[in-house]
Design a protein around this motif. Structure first.
Motif, PDB file in Angstrom:
ATOM      1  N   GLU A 256      17.426  -4.085 -12.754  1.00  0.00           N
ATOM      2  CA  GLU A 256      17.792  -4.490 -11.407  1.00  0.00           C
ATOM      3  C   GLU A 256      18.437  -3.325 -10.672  1.00  0.00           C
ATOM      4  O   GLU A 256      19.253  -2.601 -11.246  1.00  0.00           O
ATOM      5  N   GLY A 257      18.070  -3.149  -9.418  1.00  0.00           N
ATOM      6  CA  GLY A 257      18.697  -2.159  -8.550  1.00  0.00           C
ATOM      7  C   GLY A 257      17.844  -0.929  -8.313  1.00  0.00           C
ATOM      8  O   GLY A 257      17.060  -0.516  -9.157  1.00  0.00           O
ATOM      9  N   ARG A 258      18.028  -0.363  -7.127  1.00  0.00           N
ATOM     10  CA  ARG A 258      17.283   0.849  -6.743  1.00  0.00           C
ATOM     11  C   ARG A 258      17.552   2.012  -7.676  1.00  0.00           C
ATOM     12  O   ARG A 258      16.640   2.754  -8.010  1.00  0.00           O
ATOM     13  N   ASP A 259      18.819   2.213  -8.074  1.00  0.00           N
ATOM     14  CA  ASP A 259      19.149   3.351  -8.936  1.00  0.00           C
ATOM     15  C   ASP A 259      18.429   3.247 -10.277  1.00  0.00           C
ATOM     16  O   ASP A 259      17.854   4.229 -10.760  1.00  0.00           O
ATOM     17  N   ALA A 260      18.461   2.057 -10.866  1.00  0.00           N
ATOM     18  CA  ALA A 260      17.766   1.858 -12.147  1.00  0.00           C
ATOM     19  C   ALA A 260      16.267   2.071 -11.982  1.00  0.00           C
ATOM     20  O   ALA A 260      15.616   2.696 -12.827  1.00  0.00           O
ATOM     21  N   MET A 261      15.726   1.576 -10.890  1.00  0.00           N
ATOM     22  CA  MET A 261      14.297   1.740 -10.648  1.00  0.00           C
ATOM     23  C   MET A 261      13.945   3.225 -10.520  1.00  0.00           C
ATOM     24  O   MET A 261      12.946   3.686 -11.061  1.00  0.00           O
ATOM     25  N   GLY A 262      14.752   3.973  -9.814  1.00  0.00           N
ATOM     26  CA  GLY A 262      14.521   5.411  -9.671  1.00  0.00           C
ATOM     27  C   GLY A 262      14.557   6.135 -10.995  1.00  0.00           C
ATOM     28  O   GLY A 262      13.709   6.991 -11.277  1.00  0.00           O
ATOM     29  N   ASN A 263      15.530   5.790 -11.843  1.00  0.00           N
ATOM     30  CA  ASN A 263      15.632   6.417 -13.170  1.00  0.00           C
ATOM     31  C   ASN A 263      14.415   6.116 -14.023  1.00  0.00           C
ATOM     32  O   ASN A 263      13.856   7.013 -14.668  1.00  0.00           O
ATOM     33  N   VAL A 264      13.993   4.867 -14.052  1.00  0.00           N
ATOM     34  CA  VAL A 264      12.831   4.473 -14.855  1.00  0.00           C
ATOM     35  C   VAL A 264      11.554   5.094 -14.286  1.00  0.00           C
ATOM     36  O   VAL A 264      10.687   5.540 -15.042  1.00  0.00           O
ATOM     37  N   ALA A 265      11.438   5.144 -12.970  1.00  0.00           N
ATOM     38  CA  ALA A 265      10.249   5.742 -12.348  1.00  0.00           C
ATOM     39  C   ALA A 265      10.127   7.211 -12.732  1.00  0.00           C
ATOM     40  O   ALA A 265       9.029   7.702 -13.002  1.00  0.00           O
ATOM     41  N   GLU A 266      11.238   7.909 -12.773  1.00  0.00           N
ATOM     42  CA  GLU A 266      11.210   9.326 -13.160  1.00  0.00           C
ATOM     43  C   GLU A 266      10.806   9.483 -14.623  1.00  0.00           C
ATOM     44  O   GLU A 266       9.936  10.292 -14.952  1.00  0.00           O
TER      45      GLU A 266
ATOM     46  N   GLY B  76       9.885   7.760  -1.900  1.00  0.00           N
ATOM     47  CA  GLY B  76       8.978   6.909  -1.138  1.00  0.00           C
ATOM     48  C   GLY B  76       8.879   5.513  -1.729  1.00  0.00           C
ATOM     49  O   GLY B  76       8.842   4.518  -0.990  1.00  0.00           O
ATOM     50  N   MET B  77       8.841   5.429  -3.064  1.00  0.00           N
ATOM     51  CA  MET B  77       8.824   4.123  -3.735  1.00  0.00           C
ATOM     52  C   MET B  77      10.105   3.364  -3.422  1.00  0.00           C
ATOM     53  O   MET B  77      10.070   2.181  -3.087  1.00  0.00           O
ATOM     54  N   LEU B  78      11.226   4.055  -3.524  1.00  0.00           N
ATOM     55  CA  LEU B  78      12.523   3.403  -3.321  1.00  0.00           C
ATOM     56  C   LEU B  78      12.723   2.977  -1.874  1.00  0.00           C
ATOM     57  O   LEU B  78      13.443   2.014  -1.608  1.00  0.00           O
ATOM     58  N   ASP B  79      12.081   3.660  -0.941  1.00  0.00           N
ATOM     59  CA  ASP B  79      12.157   3.258   0.468  1.00  0.00           C
ATOM     60  C   ASP B  79      11.486   1.904   0.709  1.00  0.00           C
ATOM     61  O   ASP B  79      11.696   1.295   1.744  1.00  0.00           O
ATOM     62  N   CYS B  80      10.679   1.450  -0.253  1.00  0.00           N
ATOM     63  CA  CYS B  80       9.931   0.197  -0.108  1.00  0.00           C
ATOM     64  C   CYS B  80      10.670  -1.004  -0.699  1.00  0.00           C
ATOM     65  O   CYS B  80      10.188  -2.131  -0.595  1.00  0.00           O
ATOM     66  N   VAL B  81      11.828  -0.785  -1.331  1.00  0.00           N
ATOM     67  CA  VAL B  81      12.493  -1.869  -2.060  1.00  0.00           C
ATOM     68  C   VAL B  81      13.914  -2.109  -1.553  1.00  0.00           C
ATOM     69  O   VAL B  81      14.535  -1.230  -0.966  1.00  0.00           O
ATOM     70  N   THR B  82      14.411  -3.318  -1.835  1.00  0.00           N
ATOM     71  CA  THR B  82      15.791  -3.666  -1.491  1.00  0.00           C
ATOM     72  C   THR B  82      16.753  -2.976  -2.456  1.00  0.00           C
ATOM     73  O   THR B  82      16.358  -2.531  -3.538  1.00  0.00           O
TER      74      THR B  82
ATOM     75  N   ASN C  57       0.823  -1.212   0.000  1.00  0.00           N
ATOM     76  CA  ASN C  57       0.000   0.000   0.000  1.00  0.00           C
ATOM     77  C   ASN C  57       0.857   1.262   0.000  1.00  0.00           C
ATOM     78  O   ASN C  57       0.544   2.234  -0.694  1.00  0.00           O
ATOM     79  N   ARG C  58       1.942   1.238   0.762  1.00  0.00           N
ATOM     80  CA  ARG C  58       2.850   2.400   0.787  1.00  0.00           C
ATOM     81  C   ARG C  58       3.520   2.602  -0.567  1.00  0.00           C
ATOM     82  O   ARG C  58       3.656   3.734  -1.039  1.00  0.00           O
ATOM     83  N   TYR C  59       3.916   1.512  -1.203  1.00  0.00           N
ATOM     84  CA  TYR C  59       4.539   1.588  -2.529  1.00  0.00           C
ATOM     85  C   TYR C  59       3.555   2.190  -3.550  1.00  0.00           C
ATOM     86  O   TYR C  59       3.911   3.100  -4.299  1.00  0.00           O
ATOM     87  N   ILE C  60       2.312   1.712  -3.555  1.00  0.00           N
ATOM     88  CA  ILE C  60       1.309   2.215  -4.504  1.00  0.00           C
ATOM     89  C   ILE C  60       0.968   3.668  -4.201  1.00  0.00           C
ATOM     90  O   ILE C  60       0.835   4.487  -5.116  1.00  0.00           O
ATOM     91  N   GLN C  61       0.845   4.018  -2.929  1.00  0.00           N
ATOM     92  CA  GLN C  61       0.567   5.404  -2.567  1.00  0.00           C
ATOM     93  C   GLN C  61       1.701   6.319  -3.034  1.00  0.00           C
ATOM     94  O   GLN C  61       1.455   7.396  -3.592  1.00  0.00           O
ATOM     95  N   SER C  62       2.939   5.894  -2.846  1.00  0.00           N
ATOM     96  CA  SER C  62       4.090   6.684  -3.307  1.00  0.00           C
ATOM     97  C   SER C  62       4.077   6.814  -4.822  1.00  0.00           C
ATOM     98  O   SER C  62       4.353   7.889  -5.359  1.00  0.00           O
ATOM     99  N   TYR C  63       3.740   5.727  -5.519  1.00  0.00           N
ATOM    100  CA  TYR C  63       3.631   5.765  -6.979  1.00  0.00           C
ATOM    101  C   TYR C  63       2.604   6.811  -7.391  1.00  0.00           C
ATOM    102  O   TYR C  63       2.875   7.649  -8.262  1.00  0.00           O
ATOM    103  N   ASN C  64       1.437   6.770  -6.780  1.00  0.00           N
ATOM    104  CA  ASN C  64       0.362   7.696  -7.138  1.00  0.00           C
ATOM    105  C   ASN C  64       0.719   9.145  -6.836  1.00  0.00           C
ATOM    106  O   ASN C  64       0.275  10.058  -7.534  1.00  0.00           O
ATOM    107  N   GLU C  65       1.527   9.358  -5.815  1.00  0.00           N
ATOM    108  CA  GLU C  65       1.942  10.713  -5.438  1.00  0.00           C
ATOM    109  C   GLU C  65       3.199  11.164  -6.174  1.00  0.00           C
ATOM    110  O   GLU C  65       3.700  12.257  -5.922  1.00  0.00           O
ATOM    111  N   ARG C  66       3.707  10.309  -7.060  1.00  0.00           N
ATOM    112  CA  ARG C  66       4.949  10.590  -7.795  1.00  0.00           C
ATOM    113  C   ARG C  66       6.120  10.823  -6.835  1.00  0.00           C
ATOM    114  O   ARG C  66       7.014  11.619  -7.092  1.00  0.00           O
ATOM    115  N   ASP C  67       6.094  10.103  -5.729  1.00  0.00           N
ATOM    116  CA  ASP C  67       7.118  10.194  -4.698  1.00  0.00           C
ATOM    117  C   ASP C  67       8.129   9.076  -4.938  1.00  0.00           C
ATOM    118  O   ASP C  67       8.014   7.975  -4.383  1.00  0.00           O
ATOM    119  N   ILE C  68       9.104   9.351  -5.771  1.00  0.00           N
ATOM    120  CA  ILE C  68      10.083   8.329  -6.157  1.00  0.00           C
ATOM    121  C   ILE C  68      10.875   7.854  -4.946  1.00  0.00           C
ATOM    122  O   ILE C  68      11.091   6.659  -4.775  1.00  0.00           O
TER     123      ILE C  68
END
Length: 123
Positions: free
Chosen positions: A44-54, A20-26, A7-18
């Protein structure tokens, strides 16, 4: 516990809080997105996920995920997700800028401790 992090991950996604999303993952999270239209990505990786999320966040002037249903097991969870959004740019799947989309899909989550270690989205 698992429901809270999803729920926190989805809420962060909806709020465009990258962050917050990254705080939910390894640190070594694996993210996969598989589309029926034949487009898919995996990284793979938090950095890649952050870049793609942006980048993906900038592709939509509006976007929202809604958790429709959730089944939780030991270290894993499966969810039915409803996505709606309005494209800000022409997308590779043929959706043009300004067009709205609404799709249902499934997301599968794996956990390590209290964090998401794998997210696989199917639509």
């Amino acid at each position: 516990m698992y429901e809270d992090i999803i729920n926190r991950y989805i809420q962060s996604y909806n709020e465009r809080d990258i962050e917050g999303m990254l705080d939910c993952v390894t640190e070594d999270v694996i993210f996969e997105n598989i589309s029926n239209a034949g487009h898919s990505m995996r990284f793979e990786g938090r950095d890649a996920m952050g870049n793609v999320a942006e980048l993906s966040g900038n592709a939509f002037s509006y976007r929202r995920q809604k958790l429709v249903s959730l089944v939780v097991g030991t270290g894993k969870a499966a969810a039915e997700i409803e996505f709606e959004g309005k494209a800000a740019v022409d997308l590779p799947n043929g959706v043009k800028a300004g067009e709205s989309i609404k799709i249902r899909g499934a997301s599968f989550f794996e956990f390590r401790g209290r964090l998401l270690s794998r997210i696989a989205d199917y639509s």
